[in-house]
Write a protein that holds these residues in place. Structure first.
Motif, PDB file in Angstrom:
ATOM      1  N   ALA A  97       0.818  -1.207   0.000  1.00 38.79           N
ATOM      2  CA  ALA A  97       0.000   0.000   0.000  1.00 38.79           C
ATOM      3  C   ALA A  97       0.854   1.260   0.000  1.00 38.79           C
ATOM      4  O   ALA A  97       0.385   2.346  -0.382  1.00 38.79           O
ATOM      5  CB  ALA A  97      -0.932  -0.001   1.216  1.00 38.79           C
ATOM      6  N   GLU A  98       2.116   1.117   0.434  1.00 35.12           N
ATOM      7  CA  GLU A  98       3.001   2.280   0.486  1.00 35.12           C
ATOM      8  C   GLU A  98       3.692   2.549  -0.848  1.00 35.12           C
ATOM      9  O   GLU A  98       4.366   3.566  -1.016  1.00 35.12           O
ATOM     10  CB  GLU A  98       4.069   2.080   1.564  1.00 35.12           C
ATOM     11  N   THR A  99       3.563   1.619  -1.791  1.00 32.22           N
ATOM     12  CA  THR A  99       4.201   1.811  -3.092  1.00 32.22           C
ATOM     13  C   THR A  99       3.557   2.981  -3.813  1.00 32.22           C
ATOM     14  O   THR A  99       2.329   3.023  -3.978  1.00 32.22           O
ATOM     15  CB  THR A  99       4.069   0.540  -3.957  1.00 32.22           C
ATOM     16  N   GLY A 100       4.358   3.915  -4.259  1.00 31.38           N
ATOM     17  CA  GLY A 100       3.841   5.068  -4.988  1.00 31.38           C
ATOM     18  C   GLY A 100       4.030   4.915  -6.484  1.00 31.38           C
ATOM     19  O   GLY A 100       4.990   4.286  -6.939  1.00 31.38           O
ATOM     20  N   GLY A 160      10.919   2.074  -3.262  1.00 27.96           N
ATOM     21  CA  GLY A 160       9.878   1.123  -3.628  1.00 27.96           C
ATOM     22  C   GLY A 160       8.794   1.743  -4.476  1.00 27.96           C
ATOM     23  O   GLY A 160       7.619   1.669  -4.152  1.00 27.96           O
ATOM     24  N   LYS A 161       9.173   2.357  -5.576  1.00 32.43           N
ATOM     25  CA  LYS A 161       8.214   3.082  -6.407  1.00 32.43           C
ATOM     26  C   LYS A 161       7.974   2.359  -7.729  1.00 32.43           C
ATOM     27  O   LYS A 161       8.713   1.457  -8.130  1.00 32.43           O
ATOM     28  CB  LYS A 161       8.739   4.484  -6.701  1.00 32.43           C
ATOM     29  N   ILE A 162       6.917   2.790  -8.421  1.00 32.78           N
ATOM     30  CA  ILE A 162       6.670   2.408  -9.803  1.00 32.78           C
ATOM     31  C   ILE A 162       6.800   3.663 -10.641  1.00 32.78           C
ATOM     32  O   ILE A 162       6.098   4.651 -10.400  1.00 32.78           O
ATOM     33  CB  ILE A 162       5.269   1.795  -9.983  1.00 32.78           C
ATOM     34  N   GLN A 163       7.690   3.629 -11.612  1.00 39.83           N
ATOM     35  CA  GLN A 163       7.946   4.800 -12.441  1.00 39.83           C
ATOM     36  C   GLN A 163       7.429   4.559 -13.853  1.00 39.83           C
ATOM     37  O   GLN A 163       7.743   3.543 -14.483  1.00 39.83           O
ATOM     38  CB  GLN A 163       9.446   5.098 -12.501  1.00 39.83           C
ATOM     39  N   LEU A 164       6.618   5.485 -14.353  1.00 40.15           N
ATOM     40  CA  LEU A 164       6.095   5.415 -15.715  1.00 40.15           C
ATOM     41  C   LEU A 164       6.675   6.553 -16.528  1.00 40.15           C
ATOM     42  O   LEU A 164       6.634   7.717 -16.100  1.00 40.15           O
ATOM     43  CB  LEU A 164       4.561   5.528 -15.719  1.00 40.15           C
ATOM     44  N   ALA A 203      12.832  -4.832 -10.178  1.00 37.02           N
ATOM     45  CA  ALA A 203      14.016  -5.077  -9.358  1.00 37.02           C
ATOM     46  C   ALA A 203      13.668  -4.805  -7.901  1.00 37.02           C
ATOM     47  O   ALA A 203      12.575  -4.315  -7.587  1.00 37.02           O
ATOM     48  CB  ALA A 203      15.175  -4.187  -9.819  1.00 37.02           C
ATOM     49  N   GLU A 204      14.570  -5.115  -7.006  1.00 34.97           N
ATOM     50  CA  GLU A 204      14.303  -4.953  -5.584  1.00 34.97           C
ATOM     51  C   GLU A 204      13.960  -3.522  -5.224  1.00 34.97           C
ATOM     52  O   GLU A 204      13.131  -3.276  -4.345  1.00 34.97           O
ATOM     53  CB  GLU A 204      15.512  -5.429  -4.773  1.00 34.97           C
ATOM     54  N   GLU A 205      14.588  -2.564  -5.926  1.00 34.18           N
ATOM     55  CA  GLU A 205      14.381  -1.160  -5.561  1.00 34.18           C
ATOM     56  C   GLU A 205      13.137  -0.545  -6.179  1.00 34.18           C
ATOM     57  O   GLU A 205      12.723   0.551  -5.782  1.00 34.18           O
ATOM     58  CB  GLU A 205      15.603  -0.327  -5.959  1.00 34.18           C
ATOM     59  N   GLY A 206      12.536  -1.216  -7.165  1.00 38.40           N
ATOM     60  CA  GLY A 206      11.328  -0.646  -7.748  1.00 38.40           C
ATOM     61  C   GLY A 206      11.013  -1.204  -9.121  1.00 38.40           C
ATOM     62  O   GLY A 206      11.695  -2.097  -9.634  1.00 38.40           O
ATOM     63  N   ILE A 207       9.975  -0.643  -9.714  1.00 40.16           N
ATOM     64  CA  ILE A 207       9.501  -1.062 -11.037  1.00 40.16           C
ATOM     65  C   ILE A 207       9.565   0.141 -11.958  1.00 40.16           C
ATOM     66  O   ILE A 207       9.149   1.249 -11.592  1.00 40.16           O
ATOM     67  CB  ILE A 207       8.052  -1.583 -10.960  1.00 40.16           C
TER      68      ILE A 207
END
Length: 860
Positions: free
Chosen positions: A209-212, A250-254, A278-282
């Motif tokens: 839920a904390e993933t932005g 822990g983010k998702i970047q578009l 990857a571990e640090e994000g998407i």
């Protein structure tokens, strides 16, 4: 004053009595049954014979004061019925039966038996007469229950004596499935359609839920879509905001960026993407916004099935890097809502699954003979009359019944339409998912709903004395005495192309559609005008057309009028910056059922959708002829992509079969760039020689560039309940999506047929496992779940053992040995089972929701 008041009341009462007397009195009853069965297909002249029994279940004598109406999708020989009744073909698939003076009244419990002959074949239960009802002399309407007999004999189940395609018995299906084997889940691809490149990375990412979600400017729509899509799995909506989230963990970047695929840089319009977990994000990078959305869909595919089944607060995704781009720019699905109307909700759910599998074109078949489904403000009759079907004597208020829609105009799927707000809602929904809606207004044939509706408008205005207004948009010629019949047996379904009011009418329709797309901020690059199946005989006795031929130096004969009409349509649409598209006939010269020749005039200026590819029929080269001649084409071949065709030959497997049968492997096995390799059997199950197409036109390099892509068709004749759309669409569109995204595979290059088919079976086994172990289980949860077709199992008794298998390894097979219906609690088949003595075994396939297939039965 008092007397005037009383007089007014009496006048109102009189008007009410007259109105009631003129209206059809609707009385519901189930006191009459109509039994139907097929006796034989083994007649000469492409005919079959049916038996019918009319049973009087009521407590009153059935006199000779009735007319029995029904729909039947075959052309009946009216002379083949007994002299006690008269059968009349009204129009389309609509018939009536009347008693003659030789009819003897039926007392309660008595029945009338008779037979009739018809053209073609009827091997399915859904082929039965439907929507039957009586109209009695007093105007009352009484529905009649149709009871369909069983298909058990060869002459009932084979289309003719040349039909060698087996009926899919449990034993036959078992043999067909024997080459399939269940693969370890780690060997099954997670993303469908298959990406160009997938590399496993160490580690994993934990989605919480904390993933932005952070997005580049212009990608708010995609960020919102991702947040909404993940909400049911995480029980919360992820936050999304513009920017790069540089300090976020822990983010998702578009983002939009150039994407390199196999050494080629993909840019805007290529729909390419790169997905990194990857571990640090998407990170999802797309060559354009559509590419970003497809990266999102691949991310959703990577989510474990358990996350779909049991939502939680955290989802672990294995590390991976995906590079991907579609092989075809056009990956389409067509839906016919004219034959049977489908709700906005049904359409949206179809758009959702299209988007998930990266299909990007929605061909919306809005008009046909049986219904006009889009409100046009200038012509309200188009929907108020042309959008409704029911019992009628004059069609002034609605159309006659079709496809079993029955007598009641407001109580069937034969009635309904989209308001302009509805249509714009669908447009916005599709656009958010990067799906372009291509509306179809089918002309000049397949236009009966428009003709009847505009005739009603014309008659109304003439009665009001508005003669000029009535003539201004008239699309029929009142003096045309031409006689013809379309392939669907309509006698009056072609608009008059020789008069200016026709073009004014179409101009208004096009302009309102264009405005709806503009208001919805939805792209509109092409309008599909249909153009197919215009029958020979149209316009030959139209005074206006004969006058046009005399006055025009460019026209010498009636046969030129269809191409002339297409030229005017192309011009009218070009003036509106719209490309004309249509079925293959817009690029050919000739009438339906006759010889056709290539018309080079519109090459480069219009888009034909090639549909009439039927193995063994002689039309297989149309796609390559048109592409080589410079036409950009969409391959919509009936042989592989008509998803209204039945999955197989079983009598209870509903669907049409004029072009054969289309099961889920058929789109997968299609070879776009070496088409003739796809033709292995004709529609009757006869083997096609390997060199059968040696003399056919081959695809050139320039022609290859003109193939825009593939499209599946969902024609609506048999879609008589809402669940039929999903059943007929899925899982076939998953197979379509795979081939449209990946049009060339190594196995396609193998020249020797037997070696190529062996390689194909290996690849199909992988895909079938993907369906059984990943895609179908996910569809049980996706968007609230889909009612896809669950294939019945194969089963056989060998050496005293029950053996069973399934078309999509991973689905469960359950069975009973006492003749009861298998349920989700019945015995699970995992290995051969000993069978002793007398048995009545029933076997059934189940999905993860406990929904089952058709039951198959084994008796000793």
């Amino acid at each position: 004053m008092k007397n005037l008041f009383i007089l007014s009341i009496l006048l109102l009462i009189l008007i009410f009595i007259i109105a009631c007397d003129n209206e059809t009195k609707i009385v519901s009853d189930d006191n009459y049954h109509l039994h139907w069965n097929v006796e034989t297909h083994y007649l000469d002249g492409n005919r079959f014979r049916s038996g019918m029994t009319l049973v009087n279940q009521s407590d009153e004598v059935l006199e000779d004061n009735w007319t029995l109406y029904f729909n039947f999708m075959r052309m009946v020989d009216a002379g083949s019925v007994p002299p006690s009744i008269k059968l009349t073909h009204i129009n389309g698939d609509f018939y009536k039966i009347n008693p003659t003076d030789q009819f003897e009244p039926l007392a309660p419990g008595e029945e009338l038996d008779f037979t009739f002959e018809a053209l073609g074949s009827a091997i399915k239960k859904i082929d039965a007469p439907d929507g039957a009802y009586f109209e009695f002399a007093d105007g009352s309407i009484v529905p009649v229950r149709v009871i369909v007999g069983e298909f058990v004999r060869e002459e009932q189940m084979n289309r003719n004596r040349n039909d060698v395609l087996p009926v899919p018995t449990p034993e036959y299906v078992y043999e067909q499935n024997k080459f399939l084997s269940k693969l370890p889940v780690d060997e099954i691809g997670k993303i469908t359609p298959s990406p160009v490149s997938v590399k496993k990375l160490d580690g994993s990412f934990s989605l919480t839920a904390e993933t932005g979600i952070y997005y580049q400017e212009g990608l708010e729509n995609e960020a919102r879509y991702l947040s909404n899509a993940l909400e049911p799995l995480l029980n919360t909506r992820l936050s999304f905001s513009e920017g790069d989230g540089a300090t976020a963990n822990g983010k998702i970047q578009l983002m939009i960026d150039n994407v390199e695929i196999d050494g080629i840089i993909k840019t805007s319009g290529d729909e390419a993407y790169m997905l990194s977990v990857a571990e640090e994000g998407i990170e999802i990078s797309g060559s354009d916004a559509a590419g970003v959305l497809y990266g999102i869909q691949s991310l959703r595919s990577l989510l474990p099935l358990e996350a779909w089944k049991s939502p939680g607060s955290s989802i672990s995704i294995d590390g991976v890097e995906v590079e991907d781009a579609p092989g075809f720019s056009y990956r389409g699905l067509h839906l016919d809502v004219s034959r049977n109307f489908q709700s906005v909700e049904t359409v949206k759910k179809l758009l959702d699954v299209m988007a998930f599998y990266k299909l990007n074109k929605f061909h919306f078949h809005l008009t046909d003979d049986e219904g006009w489904r889009l409100a046009i403000n200038a012509f309200p009759e188009l929907t108020e009359v042309g959008g409704r079907r029911g019992h009628t004597r004059d069609e002034r208020d609605h159309l006659i019944p079709s496809f079993g829609s029955g007598p009641y105009p407001d109580m069937s799927m034969g009635s309904g339409w989209y308001t302009q707000d509805d249509y714009m809602d669908i447009l916005r929904y599709a656009t958010e998912r990067h799906i372009e809606v291509i509306p179809e207004i089918d002309v000049p044939g397949h236009a009966r709903a428009a003709l009847i509706a505009m005739q009603a408008r014309y008659d109304r205005l003439m009665e009001e004395g508005k003669y000029e207004e009535a003539d201004r948009y008239r699309i029929h010629d009142p003096e045309d005495e031409s006689e013809y019949m379309s392939v669907q047996r309509w006698k009056d379904n072609v608009i008059n192309v020789c008069q200016e009011p026709t073009y004014r009418f179409l101009g208004v329709v096009f302009d309102e559609i264009i405005e709806m797309h503009r208001a919805a901020a939805a792209p509109l690059t092409s309008i599909h005008i249909g153009g197919d199946e215009v029958p020979r005989g149209v316009w030959v006795d139209s005074p206006q057309c004969l006058a046009l031929l005399e006055s025009s130096p460019d026209l010498d004969m009636i046969d030129q009028l269809q191409v002339w009409f297409f030229g005017r349509m192309k011009q009218r649409l070009e003036e509106r910056n719209i490309v004309m598209s249509g079925w293959e006939e817009i690029a050919l010269v000739g009438y339906y059922g006759g010889e056709k020749e290539l018309n080079p005039d519109f090459a480069g200026y219009s888009i034909p959708y090639v549909w009439s590819n039927i193995w063994g029929a002689g039309t297989e080269s149309y796609s390559y002829q048109l592409a080589n001649a410079g036409y950009q084409i969409v391959m919509s071949h009936a042989s592989n992509f008509y998803f209204d065709l039945a999955y197989n030959k079983h009598p209870e497997e509903a669907g049409l079969f004029w072009a054969g049968f289309v099961d889920t492997p058929d789109p997968f096995s299609f070879i776009p760039f070496d088409l003739y390799k796809s033709g292995v059997e004709d529609r009757m199950g006869r083997s096609i020689p390997e060199n059968a197409y040696a003399g056919y036109e081959q695809l050139t390099e320039s022609g290859r560039e003109n193939i825009l892509g593939l499209q599946g068709q969902l024609w609506g004749e048999t879609f008589r309940s809402p669940d039929r759309v999903e059943y007929m669409a899925l899982p076939r569109i998953i197979s379509l999506a795979e081939r449209a995204w990946n049009p060339h595979q190594e196995w396609m290059d193998i020249e020797r047929r037997i070696d190529r088919l062996e390689a194909l079976l290996v690849e199909w086994n992988k895909f079938a496992n993907r369906l059984g172990q990943r895609e179908l289980p996910r569809l049980d949860m996706l968007n609230g779940g889909y009612g896809y077709r669950i294939p019945p199992p194969g089963a056989v008794i060998e050496d005293g053992m029950l053996k069973a298998n399934v078309s999509y390894p991973g689905l469960q097979v359950r069975f009973t040995t006492d003749g009861t219906e298998p349920t989700v609690d019945s015995s699970l088949y995992v290995e051969p089972v000993v069978v002793d003595g007398d048995y009545r075994i029933k076997v059934r396939t189940f999905n993860t929701l406990g929904q089952g297939s058709r039951v198959v039965v084994l008796n000793n």
